[in-house]
Structures are given as structure tokens and as C-alpha cells.
Design an enzyme around this catalytic site. Sequence first.
Site, short mmCIF file in Angstrom:
data_model
loop_
_atom_site.label_atom_id
_atom_site.label_comp_id
_atom_site.label_asym_id
_atom_site.label_seq_id
_atom_site.Cartn_x
_atom_site.Cartn_y
_atom_site.Cartn_z
N CYS A 59 8.62 11.70 -2.34
CA CYS A 59 8.69 12.06 -0.92
C CYS A 59 8.56 13.57 -0.73
O CYS A 59 7.89 14.04 0.20
CB CYS A 59 10.00 11.56 -0.31
SG CYS A 59 10.16 9.76 -0.34
N ARG A 136 7.49 3.22 3.03
CA ARG A 136 6.55 4.32 2.85
C ARG A 136 5.27 3.87 3.55
O ARG A 136 4.32 3.42 2.92
CB ARG A 136 6.28 4.63 1.38
CG ARG A 136 5.57 5.98 1.18
CD ARG A 136 5.10 6.21 -0.24
NE ARG A 136 6.16 6.25 -1.21
CZ ARG A 136 7.00 7.26 -1.39
NH1 ARG A 136 6.91 8.32 -0.62
NH2 ARG A 136 7.93 7.22 -2.32
#
Length: 220
Positions: A59, A136
Site C-alpha cells: 500500500c 484493493r
Amino acid sequence: MIASDDSGETVPGQCAPLRIGDRAPRFVARSTQGAIDLDDYRGSWLILFSHPADFTPVCTSEVVALARAAPQFAELGCRLLGLSVDSLYSHLAWIRLIRDTAGVTIDFPIIEDPTMEVARAYGMVGADARDSGTVRMTCFIDPDGVLQASNGYPLTVGRSIPEMLRVLTALQAVRDGAGLAPADWQPGAPLLGLPGETAEAALASEDPAGWFHASLGKQG
């Protein structure tokens, strides 16, 4: 945080994945740049992207890469909006650490979604999900607030920023309905023409395949 549909009514726990052509559910949420109302993004392209958690390797790499590429998205008239279930204070600490260690300022907002209301409204997690491990997702939303494309990746694999830019450019190139972006299309390459839908069109083409597979000559 409030998730609502286009009429302003709250959307309680929607979990079916959004489909291309659906209107993106409206929400109001806190972010690293103040209160965010999805309606404020009408009139411009928007990429809403979610990540599983702050302070995680993949991330962090994505957010840094997106921040560096932000001017390229801006040149295409597209704004970026991040989402995570982490709290606003976690987001603030994370972007401060990124600035201080990587020298990169995160100029786009990252909204908090601790109850996963927004994630559920966008079908990023199931109705019974207890954590954000599967979140995601990338949603490409057009200036009218309609979802034009989306994709998802697992916790272990990061997104390709060049591919995000390619998809955005392709969506913009075909938005007028006059052409199609073929496989491996790249910005500036010719688009395909729309296929003929009558026997006359099929039989009149000098090229046997020209009625359904021909370059427009128009560059996207």
C-alpha cells in the site's frame, strides 16, 4: 460517515459489486483534506482506489507511486481519491511518515472508512466481512458519476500505475462512442471502427474482415 445513493438516501450495507454503467454510490466522509462529498467530483473524471491498510509495504508503494504520477492524472482531467478502513489519524500519521522518509507529499485525499460502509457500498468487501484484507479496488468514474471500469487486486499484489493511466486514456478516447480501443492499445495509437451490423455492410467491405475489424485512423 454516510453512504447514500444519488437521491441522498442512505445505502445500508450494499455488497453486490458495482457493474460498469452503474451510478457510483454517493457518500460523505472525513479525509486527510477535510470532508469529502462524492458529488463534489461531478464534472471531472475520478479514480477511487482502496487499499487494505496504512503502514503496509504494498500500500505504501502504491500511494507513493500515485502521488508521483498525480500530475499525469491531472493532465487528463482526472482526480484521485484514496480509501482505507483505517482512521483519519492513522492516515495523517502515515502520510507524514511518507513525506519525512520518502520525500513525497500525498496531495490527494485519503478517506477513512472504519465501518466499511463505503467499501460495502462499492462491493469491495462482502456484507459479513470483518476486516479489509480483500480491499484493493480501483474504480474509474466518469464526469457524470458513472462507473466505467474497475479492477481488483489481492493483498499481495500492487497495481500498475501505467496501466491505470492507459485505461483512463482509453476510456476517454472511446467515450464519444465513435471508436473502440483494441488489445494492448496505447495512447496515441489508432482506434478500431465500430463493426457493421447489417448484411449490406458485411458484403460491401473490400476487406473481408473490414466490416468488423478495421482501424479508424483516428488516434486516441
